[in-house]
Write a protein that holds these residues in place. Structure first.
Motif, PDB file in Angstrom:
ATOM      1  N   ILE A  65      -4.341 -17.020   3.319  1.00 51.44           N
ATOM      2  CA  ILE A  65      -5.126 -16.134   2.613  1.00 51.44           C
ATOM      3  C   ILE A  65      -5.051 -14.807   2.581  1.00 51.44           C
ATOM      4  O   ILE A  65      -5.590 -14.059   1.697  1.00 51.44           O
ATOM      5  CB  ILE A  65      -6.734 -16.661   3.184  1.00 51.44           C
ATOM      6  N   TYR A  66      -4.296 -14.433   3.290  1.00 53.11           N
ATOM      7  CA  TYR A  66      -3.655 -12.726   3.474  1.00 53.11           C
ATOM      8  C   TYR A  66      -2.327 -12.689   2.824  1.00 53.11           C
ATOM      9  O   TYR A  66      -1.395 -13.301   2.705  1.00 53.11           O
ATOM     10  CB  TYR A  66      -3.561 -12.280   4.850  1.00 53.11           C
ATOM     11  N   ASN A  67      -2.289 -11.440   2.083  1.00 49.81           N
ATOM     12  CA  ASN A  67      -1.079 -11.033   1.561  1.00 49.81           C
ATOM     13  C   ASN A  67      -0.423 -10.070   2.188  1.00 49.81           C
ATOM     14  O   ASN A  67       0.673  -9.454   1.655  1.00 49.81           O
ATOM     15  CB  ASN A  67      -1.231 -10.621  -0.070  1.00 49.81           C
ATOM     16  N   LEU A  68      -1.150  -9.696   3.264  1.00 43.05           N
ATOM     17  CA  LEU A  68      -0.228  -8.418   4.018  1.00 43.05           C
ATOM     18  C   LEU A  68      -0.940  -8.548   5.221  1.00 43.05           C
ATOM     19  O   LEU A  68      -2.090  -8.672   5.733  1.00 43.05           O
ATOM     20  CB  LEU A  68      -0.612  -7.097   3.394  1.00 43.05           C
ATOM     21  N   VAL A  69      -0.155  -8.620   6.632  1.00 45.85           N
ATOM     22  CA  VAL A  69      -0.520  -8.340   7.831  1.00 45.85           C
ATOM     23  C   VAL A  69       0.407  -7.457   8.515  1.00 45.85           C
ATOM     24  O   VAL A  69       1.700  -7.061   8.409  1.00 45.85           O
ATOM     25  CB  VAL A  69      -0.319  -9.890   8.535  1.00 45.85           C
ATOM     26  N   LEU A  70      -0.198  -6.724   9.363  1.00 47.21           N
ATOM     27  CA  LEU A  70       0.428  -5.461  10.264  1.00 47.21           C
ATOM     28  C   LEU A  70      -0.055  -5.521  11.555  1.00 47.21           C
ATOM     29  O   LEU A  70      -1.411  -5.897  11.638  1.00 47.21           O
ATOM     30  CB  LEU A  70       0.687  -4.269   9.459  1.00 47.21           C
ATOM     31  N   THR A  71       0.493  -4.780  12.525  1.00 44.58           N
ATOM     32  CA  THR A  71       0.170  -4.859  14.226  1.00 44.58           C
ATOM     33  C   THR A  71      -0.004  -3.236  14.295  1.00 44.58           C
ATOM     34  O   THR A  71       1.084  -2.560  14.631  1.00 44.58           O
ATOM     35  CB  THR A  71       0.920  -5.427  14.920  1.00 44.58           C
ATOM     36  N   PRO A  72      -0.767  -2.361  13.932  1.00 47.43           N
ATOM     37  CA  PRO A  72      -1.016  -0.865  14.324  1.00 47.43           C
ATOM     38  C   PRO A  72      -1.504  -0.502  15.510  1.00 47.43           C
ATOM     39  O   PRO A  72      -1.965   0.554  15.637  1.00 47.43           O
ATOM     40  CB  PRO A  72      -1.964  -0.493  13.025  1.00 47.43           C
ATOM     41  N   ARG A 121      -4.942  -8.094   5.108  1.00 43.34           N
ATOM     42  CA  ARG A 121      -5.420  -7.812   3.692  1.00 43.34           C
ATOM     43  C   ARG A 121      -5.616  -9.189   3.134  1.00 43.34           C
ATOM     44  O   ARG A 121      -4.619  -9.706   2.878  1.00 43.34           O
ATOM     45  CB  ARG A 121      -4.782  -6.687   2.960  1.00 43.34           C
ATOM     46  N   ASP A 122      -6.611  -9.668   2.539  1.00 41.86           N
ATOM     47  CA  ASP A 122      -6.894 -10.523   1.838  1.00 41.86           C
ATOM     48  C   ASP A 122      -6.633 -10.136   0.162  1.00 41.86           C
ATOM     49  O   ASP A 122      -6.557  -9.158  -0.354  1.00 41.86           O
ATOM     50  CB  ASP A 122      -8.316 -11.188   1.930  1.00 41.86           C
ATOM     51  N   LYS A 123      -6.584 -11.459  -0.624  1.00 40.83           N
ATOM     52  CA  LYS A 123      -6.020 -11.210  -1.871  1.00 40.83           C
ATOM     53  C   LYS A 123      -7.297 -10.358  -2.833  1.00 40.83           C
ATOM     54  O   LYS A 123      -6.883  -9.935  -3.889  1.00 40.83           O
ATOM     55  CB  LYS A 123      -6.001 -12.565  -2.769  1.00 40.83           C
ATOM     56  N   SER A 124      -8.398 -10.305  -2.189  1.00 43.34           N
ATOM     57  CA  SER A 124      -9.215  -9.503  -3.147  1.00 43.34           C
ATOM     58  C   SER A 124      -9.528  -7.966  -2.686  1.00 43.34           C
ATOM     59  O   SER A 124     -10.198  -7.196  -3.043  1.00 43.34           O
ATOM     60  CB  SER A 124     -10.931 -10.079  -2.793  1.00 43.34           C
ATOM     61  N   GLY A 125      -8.410  -7.696  -1.624  1.00 48.12           N
ATOM     62  CA  GLY A 125      -8.485  -6.418  -1.157  1.00 48.12           C
ATOM     63  C   GLY A 125      -9.187  -5.984  -0.044  1.00 48.12           C
ATOM     64  O   GLY A 125      -9.176  -4.717   0.465  1.00 48.12           O
ATOM     65  N   VAL A 126      -9.741  -6.830   0.607  1.00 42.34           N
ATOM     66  CA  VAL A 126     -10.648  -6.477   2.015  1.00 42.34           C
ATOM     67  C   VAL A 126      -9.756  -6.454   2.967  1.00 42.34           C
ATOM     68  O   VAL A 126      -8.645  -7.411   3.024  1.00 42.34           O
ATOM     69  CB  VAL A 126     -11.521  -7.777   2.160  1.00 42.34           C
ATOM     70  N   LEU A 127      -9.906  -5.615   3.810  1.00 44.70           N
ATOM     71  CA  LEU A 127      -9.014  -5.399   5.165  1.00 44.70           C
ATOM     72  C   LEU A 127      -9.754  -5.917   6.328  1.00 44.70           C
ATOM     73  O   LEU A 127     -10.859  -5.843   6.559  1.00 44.70           O
ATOM     74  CB  LEU A 127      -8.875  -3.786   5.317  1.00 44.70           C
ATOM     75  N   GLY A 180     -12.813  -2.773   5.855  1.00 46.31           N
ATOM     76  CA  GLY A 180     -12.916  -2.218   4.598  1.00 46.31           C
ATOM     77  C   GLY A 180     -12.599  -2.829   3.127  1.00 46.31           C
ATOM     78  O   GLY A 180     -12.310  -4.085   3.711  1.00 46.31           O
ATOM     79  N   SER A 181     -12.784  -2.428   2.241  1.00 41.20           N
ATOM     80  CA  SER A 181     -12.530  -3.227   0.939  1.00 41.20           C
ATOM     81  C   SER A 181     -11.696  -2.053   0.013  1.00 41.20           C
ATOM     82  O   SER A 181     -11.853  -0.931   0.172  1.00 41.20           O
ATOM     83  CB  SER A 181     -13.743  -3.495   0.507  1.00 41.20           C
ATOM     84  N   GLY A 182     -11.212  -2.889  -1.031  1.00 37.22           N
ATOM     85  CA  GLY A 182     -10.464  -1.752  -2.040  1.00 37.22           C
ATOM     86  C   GLY A 182      -9.091  -1.575  -1.743  1.00 37.22           C
ATOM     87  O   GLY A 182      -8.375  -0.652  -2.362  1.00 37.22           O
ATOM     88  N   TRP A 183      -8.587  -2.118  -0.617  1.00 36.15           N
ATOM     89  CA  TRP A 183      -7.135  -1.755  -0.231  1.00 36.15           C
ATOM     90  C   TRP A 183      -6.218  -2.524  -0.831  1.00 36.15           C
ATOM     91  O   TRP A 183      -5.137  -2.328  -0.772  1.00 36.15           O
ATOM     92  CB  TRP A 183      -7.085  -2.486   1.187  1.00 36.15           C
ATOM     93  N   ASN A 184      -6.378  -3.090  -2.308  1.00 38.78           N
ATOM     94  CA  ASN A 184      -5.571  -3.537  -2.939  1.00 38.78           C
ATOM     95  C   ASN A 184      -5.075  -2.670  -4.067  1.00 38.78           C
ATOM     96  O   ASN A 184      -4.019  -2.800  -4.663  1.00 38.78           O
ATOM     97  CB  ASN A 184      -6.014  -4.982  -3.784  1.00 38.78           C
ATOM     98  N   ILE A 185      -5.383  -1.444  -3.927  1.00 41.79           N
ATOM     99  CA  ILE A 185      -4.729  -0.383  -4.627  1.00 41.79           C
ATOM    100  C   ILE A 185      -3.365  -0.003  -4.007  1.00 41.79           C
ATOM    101  O   ILE A 185      -2.889   0.893  -4.661  1.00 41.79           O
ATOM    102  CB  ILE A 185      -5.770   0.777  -4.628  1.00 41.79           C
ATOM    103  N   TYR A 186      -3.191  -0.305  -2.681  1.00 39.87           N
ATOM    104  CA  TYR A 186      -2.009   0.204  -1.968  1.00 39.87           C
ATOM    105  C   TYR A 186      -0.881  -0.941  -1.880  1.00 39.87           C
ATOM    106  O   TYR A 186      -1.143  -2.178  -1.819  1.00 39.87           O
ATOM    107  CB  TYR A 186      -2.349   0.383  -0.473  1.00 39.87           C
ATOM    108  N   THR A 187       0.360  -0.271  -2.296  1.00 35.52           N
ATOM    109  CA  THR A 187       1.610  -1.280  -2.431  1.00 35.52           C
ATOM    110  C   THR A 187       2.254  -1.346  -1.082  1.00 35.52           C
ATOM    111  O   THR A 187       2.989  -2.414  -0.536  1.00 35.52           O
ATOM    112  CB  THR A 187       2.489  -0.677  -3.181  1.00 35.52           C
TER     113      THR A 187
END
Length: 306
Positions: free
Chosen positions: A147-154, A168-174, A192-199
Motif C-alpha cells: 500500500i506504500y510507495n515509499l519507505v525509509l528509516t530516519p 508514504r501511502d499512495k494518497s500522500g499520507v505519511l 502528515g498528509s500531502g507528502w505526495n508533492i515530494y519526489t
C-alpha cells in the motif's frame, strides 16, 4: 524472483544483517565492509576504482556517537554491494553481499538501543513483506506494505531509543511506525498528509544540530526542504524550511548518517552521469550542508541505492 519466500528470504536477510553489523564503523577505524562472499568480477564500470581506499579515521571523529550507516547498491544483475565510509568523507572499496536482490525494495541498517551502532537491518520486498534480521536470524515483522510507495528509516522520530520507520501511502499520507527494541514495529500513527508533492524523502540522524532526527524532502521543482524532528510521535515534525534549490540535477538523494566521521549527519546525491556527491553536515538548521564534494563516479550501474 517475485518475492523472497521461506529459506531464500532467510538466507538473504541473514547475510544482509551480518554484513551490516560487521561493517558498522562507529567507534572503530574505518575500512572496507566485511562480506562473507568474494566479490565477482564487475559486469560494467568498476566502482571500486572510483572511490577512495580505506584509511583510518581520526580519533576525535571516532569518538562521536552520530550514527554511521552504509550505502547499499544493487546492480542490473541483481547483485548487492555494500560501501562503508573511509574516514575522510568518501567511501571505502565496495564489498559483495549476495545475488538475487531483484525483490528487495529497501535494506536499512538500524540502531535499536541508541548507542550509534547498527544492531540489525529491516528489509522491504516486492511482495509487501517487512522483515528484521540480525546475526541471530530473521523474522517477519509486517506484511501488506504494498500500500506504500515509499519507505525509509530516519533514525528515532518517536522519542524512544529505537529507530523508527516512515511509510508514504499512495494518497500522500505519511505514517510513522515506532521501532521496538527487538526489531518489531508498533502500530502505525499518522505523521502528515500531502507528502505526495515530494519526489524524494530521506533522513538518517540529526541534520539541524538540536539532537533530534530530521527528514529532508525534495519537491518536483528541485527545492529541498528540511523537516526538523520534534521527538513527539503524535507530531514528529516542525514546519518545513527551505534549505536548497536546483536539486533536480540528482536522481537519488540519500541520508545515511555520518559519512566523514566528524560527528554530524551527511547526505549523498547521485547525478545523471552517475557521479556521487557528498554534502557534509554542518549542524546548522539554516544551512545544514557545506559545499558539495565529489566522492565517486560510475554509480549509475546501480538500479537501486539505499
Amino acid at each position: 524472483m517475485a518475492n523472497l519466500p521461506g529459506r531464500k528470504r532467510g538466507r538473504v536477510l541473514s547475510r544482509l544483517a551480518v554484513a551490516a553489523i560487521a561493517a558498522a564503523l562507529v567507534g572503530t577505524s574505518a575500512g572496507s565492509a566485511v562480506a562473507d562472499t568474494p566479490a565477482p568480477a564487475p559486469k560494467s564500470a568498476d566502482i571500486a576504482a572510483s572511490v577512495a581506499e580505506p584509511s583510518n579515521a581520526p580519533a576525535a571523529a571516532q569518538a562521536g556517537t552520530t550514527q554511521v550507516f552504509l550505502l547499499w547498491g544493487v546492480d542490473k544483475n541483481t547483485n548487492a554491494y555494500l560501501y562503508g565510509p573511509n574516514g575522510s568523507g568518501g567511501f571505502a572499496t565496495r564489498s559483495f553481499i549476495d545475488g538475487g536482490w531483484d525483490a528487495v525494495k529497501l535494506a536499512a541498517a538500524i540502531d535499536l538501543n541508541a548507542d550509534g551502532q547498527s544492531d540489525g537491518a529491516w528489509t522491504w520486498d516486492n511482495a509487501g513483506y517487512v522483515a528484521f534480521g540480525d546475526d541471530a536470524g530473521t523474522k517477519l515483522v509486517g506484511n501488506g506494505w504494498n500500500i506504500y510507495n515509499l519507505v525509509l528509516t530516519p533514525s528515532n522520530l518517536g522519542g524512544t531509543s529505537t529507530d523508527d520507520v516512515l511509510a508514504r501511502d499512495k494518497s500522500g499520507v505519511l505514517w510513522l511506525y515506532k521501532g521496538n527494541s527487538n526489531g518489531t514495529l508498533s502500530a502505525r500513527v499518522k505523521a502528515g498528509s500531502g507528502w505526495n508533492i515530494y519526489t524524494h524523502i530521506t533522513g538518517k540522524g540529526d541534520l539541524s544540530g538540536d539532537g533530534r532526527a530530521d527528514v529532508l524532502a525534495k519537491d518536483s521543482s528541485g527545492v529541498l526542504w528540511l523537516y526538523k524532528g520534534t521527538g513527539n510521535a503524535a507530531a514528529p515534525f516542525s514546519t518545513r524550511t527551505k534549505v536548497g534549490s536546483g536539486w533536480n540535477i540528482y536522481n537519488k538523494i540519500i541520508a545515511n548518517g555520518d559519512l566523514n566521521l566528524d560527528g554530524r549527519a551527511d547526505v549523498v546525491a547521485r547525478d545523471a552521469a552517475g557521479a556521487l556527491w557528498l554534502y557534509k553536515g554542518t549542524g546548522n538548521a539554516a544551512a545544514p550542508f557545506s559545499a558539495r564534494t565529489k566522492v565517486g563516479s560510475g554509480f549509475n550501474i546501480y538500479n537501486k541505492l539505499f
